[in-house]
Motif scaffolding. Structure first.
Motif, short mmCIF file in Angstrom:
data_model
loop_
_atom_site.label_atom_id
_atom_site.label_comp_id
_atom_site.label_asym_id
_atom_site.label_seq_id
_atom_site.Cartn_x
_atom_site.Cartn_y
_atom_site.Cartn_z
N PHE A 17 -7.40 -11.49 -3.67
CA PHE A 17 -6.23 -10.69 -4.53
C PHE A 17 -5.64 -11.51 -5.43
O PHE A 17 -5.22 -11.01 -6.63
CB PHE A 17 -5.47 -9.93 -3.76
CG PHE A 17 -6.11 -8.73 -2.80
CD1 PHE A 17 -6.27 -7.74 -3.72
CD2 PHE A 17 -6.33 -8.55 -1.54
CE1 PHE A 17 -7.14 -6.42 -3.02
CE2 PHE A 17 -6.79 -7.39 -0.92
CZ PHE A 17 -6.94 -6.34 -1.62
N VAL A 18 -5.26 -12.80 -5.14
CA VAL A 18 -4.64 -13.63 -6.12
C VAL A 18 -5.30 -14.00 -7.19
O VAL A 18 -4.73 -13.85 -8.35
CB VAL A 18 -4.07 -15.01 -5.40
CG1 VAL A 18 -3.67 -15.98 -6.40
CG2 VAL A 18 -3.14 -14.74 -4.32
N HIS A 61 -1.17 -7.59 -3.25
CA HIS A 61 -1.92 -7.29 -2.13
C HIS A 61 -2.10 -8.43 -0.84
O HIS A 61 -2.21 -8.36 0.07
CB HIS A 61 -3.34 -6.82 -2.71
CG HIS A 61 -3.20 -5.39 -3.31
ND1 HIS A 61 -2.52 -5.23 -4.18
CD2 HIS A 61 -3.98 -4.15 -2.83
CE1 HIS A 61 -2.81 -3.81 -4.76
NE2 HIS A 61 -3.66 -3.31 -3.60
N SER A 62 -2.08 -9.68 -1.55
CA SER A 62 -2.41 -10.87 -0.64
C SER A 62 -1.04 -11.10 0.26
O SER A 62 -1.37 -11.81 1.05
CB SER A 62 -2.40 -12.09 -1.57
OG SER A 62 -1.00 -12.35 -2.25
N ALA A 114 -1.65 -8.86 -7.21
CA ALA A 114 -1.66 -10.33 -6.40
C ALA A 114 -0.73 -10.04 -5.17
O ALA A 114 -0.97 -10.56 -4.11
CB ALA A 114 -0.94 -11.44 -7.50
N ASP A 157 -9.42 -4.59 -10.76
CA ASP A 157 -8.31 -4.48 -9.71
C ASP A 157 -8.12 -2.98 -8.93
O ASP A 157 -7.82 -3.05 -7.80
CB ASP A 157 -7.01 -4.30 -10.62
CG ASP A 157 -6.65 -5.54 -11.14
OD1 ASP A 157 -7.42 -6.41 -10.87
OD2 ASP A 157 -5.66 -5.75 -12.08
N SER A 190 -0.91 -6.72 -12.73
CA SER A 190 -1.27 -7.88 -12.34
C SER A 190 -0.43 -8.35 -11.36
O SER A 190 -0.99 -8.80 -10.06
CB SER A 190 -1.41 -8.57 -13.55
OG SER A 190 -2.35 -8.51 -14.55
N LEU A 191 0.86 -8.16 -11.17
CA LEU A 191 1.77 -8.54 -10.22
C LEU A 191 1.38 -7.74 -8.85
O LEU A 191 1.33 -8.21 -7.90
CB LEU A 191 3.25 -8.44 -10.40
CG LEU A 191 4.03 -9.37 -11.56
CD1 LEU A 191 5.16 -8.82 -12.05
CD2 LEU A 191 4.02 -10.83 -11.02
N GLN A 248 -6.91 -12.87 0.99
CA GLN A 248 -5.59 -13.02 0.19
C GLN A 248 -5.94 -13.76 -1.08
O GLN A 248 -5.29 -13.47 -1.97
CB GLN A 248 -4.67 -13.83 1.07
CG GLN A 248 -4.27 -13.21 2.31
CD GLN A 248 -4.94 -13.41 3.60
OE1 GLN A 248 -6.13 -13.92 3.30
NE2 GLN A 248 -4.54 -13.35 4.92
N SER A 249 -6.84 -14.90 -0.99
CA SER A 249 -7.29 -15.49 -2.28
C SER A 249 -7.99 -14.53 -3.32
O SER A 249 -7.88 -14.94 -4.44
CB SER A 249 -8.01 -16.76 -1.80
OG SER A 249 -7.40 -17.63 -1.10
N GLY A 296 -5.26 -10.70 -9.51
CA GLY A 296 -4.15 -10.69 -10.30
C GLY A 296 -3.96 -11.56 -11.41
O GLY A 296 -3.65 -11.45 -12.43
N ALA A 297 -4.58 -12.91 -11.36
CA ALA A 297 -4.51 -13.75 -12.13
C ALA A 297 -5.43 -13.66 -13.40
O ALA A 297 -5.18 -13.93 -14.53
CB ALA A 297 -5.05 -15.38 -11.60
#
Length: 501
Positions: A169-170, A95-96, A93, A28, A89-90, A166-167, A173-174
């Motif tokens: 960063f998701v 950032h996306s 994510a 991260d 983690s939130l 974007q994907s 986070g996941a």
């Protein structure tokens, strides 16, 4: 109550969880740098704005450390680290959905708030789950997650190019949420874990302090101990070295060694693998000395002295003509630093009972963050002013020996675990008062110096406002440390260590 199957060597499974959370922590952390070229085109930020985005993380990360440690000592490792991983983690994510410099800065600020829980929680978990003679090895193992996370930058760039940033960063986070589910299912303290065997429980408790009630230990009590300041000074002196290597090595290899991107990636892979090996070996070595009859303090300090001595030697790498000779020297440096770090964290758990480890590590982490922010300013200014990396490599080479001398002077010949219930000093401390006033004055003077020379700093750092702001913030935090010492110098009344509500 139904019988539950016991897991042999359960503490090492716990250590694996700590490794993976540290790995995710660094994934991260370095993700933005890995995707920076792509994001620069997509968002349109310049170097100065990117500096502000990085500064937002460094500020919140450094400032949150003491509060993160305090949180862990109040609510426990399981819940405290869960809160931290949920927040970061939130934030990762988030950032996306950022589309502006301010949006990314806010996401990085939240990321720093959450990530500050990781190292205090991991060190506290190791103190709970491992006997003292195995703690440095366990710390060395989970600490290798930092280097594996850093090595994943290429994979993150591929993911961003293939699926969109974007994907990426998701997905990053996941990772935290997947780990969080495993953590909440698997982690309990040794006293509560249903799968811990009686034999392993006996091993874990073989050299630990007896169980104690959950106590609230005031800051002014913890900060009165030289052992706490040995840890804090060690972090402040040596953390900037790691930040230097982590941040500036790619630029050094490309600018000073004139290597291609692929060659630089190969060199960095060797350097980070060496750091992994150093972390594990550095954690194993004190146990080796203990098995040969050395005392715990002698084993710890001798190990740290050995690896501190490796840093000045590694500074010779900047003088090497051949690229791979230089890489070999730098690899020695990163290996020695990570070996040092595995033992540095263990100093806190050697000296303080479990219920105070998070607070001590958190305060030390803030000191390391202050040093890192000062390093941001110093490195940028010296590179612009002198035009080469040689002074910075020399600086990185001498900090660990200086830190070892300071630690040795503070802890003496024997690191004994402090009895916080019986060892509280109630009288006012003139030494702490004088030291606190000195740090406050130094921090205030440095902050004034930065503001008075703001234009000059901008000129030597290529208009990097973030570098100048980092220096001002680090100086201000240094002054706050001094005020904390002034506060700690007050008279402490008996019964200050009271039961937590």
């Amino acid at each position: 109550m139904s019988h539950v199957a016991k897991i042999r060597g359960l503490r090492w499974y716990i250590c694996a969880l700590l490794f993976f959370v540290t790995f995710i922590n660094y994934v991260d952390r370095v993700s933005l740098g890995a995707m920076a070229p792509l994001l620069k085109d997509a968002i349109g930020w310049d170097d100065a704005e990117f500096g502000w985005i990085n500064f937002a993380f460094q500020l919140s990360y450094a400032a949150m450390f003491p509060f993160a440690g305090r949180l862990l000592d109040r609510v426990g490792v399981r819940n405290g680290l869960a809160i931290g991983v949920l927040v970061w983690s939130l934030a990762a994510a988030a950032h996306s959905v950022a589309t502006t410099v301010l949006g990314f800065a806010l996401a990085r600020f939240l990321l720093g708030l959450g990530e500050a829980t990781n190292f205090p929680a991991c060190v506290k978990a190791v103190a709970e789950w491992f006997p003292k003679r195995q703690r440095s090895l366990a710390t060395g193992i989970f600490n290798t997650g930092t280097n594996f996370g850093a090595m994943l930058q290429g994979a993150m760039m591929w993911l961003a190019v293939s699926w969109g940033w974007q994907s990426a960063f998701v997905a990053i986070g996941a990772l935290g949420f997947v780990w969080l589910a495993a953590w909440m299912k698997a982690y309990r303290s040794p006293d509560e874990h249903p799968r811990l065997s009686d034999e392993e429980a006996q091993l874990i408790r073989s050299d630990q302090e007896p169980p104690a009630k959950a106590l609230y230990v005031p800051w002014q009590s913890l900060l009165r101990y030289r052992e706490a300041w040995a840890f804090c000074i060690g972090k402040m002196f040596t953390d900037p070295v790691w930040w230097f290597y982590l941040t500036w090595l790619p630029s050094y290899l490309q600018r000073e060694r004139d290597v291609t991107l692929s060659s630089a990636a190969g060199a960095l892979l060797v350097i980070y693998l060496a750091a992994d090996l150093g972390s594990v070996f550095g954690g194993w070595l004190p146990a080796f000395f203990l098995r040969r009859g050395w005392s715990g303090t002698r084993a710890r300090l001798a190990t740290m002295a050995l690896f501190a001595a490796g840093l000045p030697i590694s500074a010779l790498g900047v003088l090497a003509k051949d690229l791979w000779v230089a890489v070999a020297f730098i690899s020695i440096a990163t290996a020695c630093h990570q070996a040092w770090s595995a033992n540095m964290f263990t100093v806190a758990s050697d000296a303080f009972p479990n219920r105070a480890v998070g607070s001590v590590v958190g305060f030390g982490g803030m000191c390391g963050g202050i040093g890192g922010m000062l390093m941001l300013l110093v490195a940028g200014g010296m590179l612009q002013w002198l035009g080469n990396f040689t002074p910075l490599f020399i600086f990185a080479g001498v900090m660990h020996p200086l830190a070892w001398l300071a630690i040795r002077a503070l802890v003496g010949k024997n690191i004994q675990q402090i009895d916080l219930d019986k060892g509280l000093r109630t009288a006012q401390s003139p030494v702490l008062l004088a030291t606190g006033l000195g740090l406050t004055a130094t921090g205030a003077a440095l902050a004034a110096l930065v503001f008075a020379n703001w234009s000059y700093i901008l000129s030597v750092t290529k208009n990097s406002v973030a570098s100048a702001a980092g220096g001002a913030a680090a100086a201000s935090l240094l002054a706050l440390m001094g005020l904390a010492l002034v506060y700690a110098s007050r008279e402490v009344r008996l019964g200050a260590a009271r039961a937590a509500a």
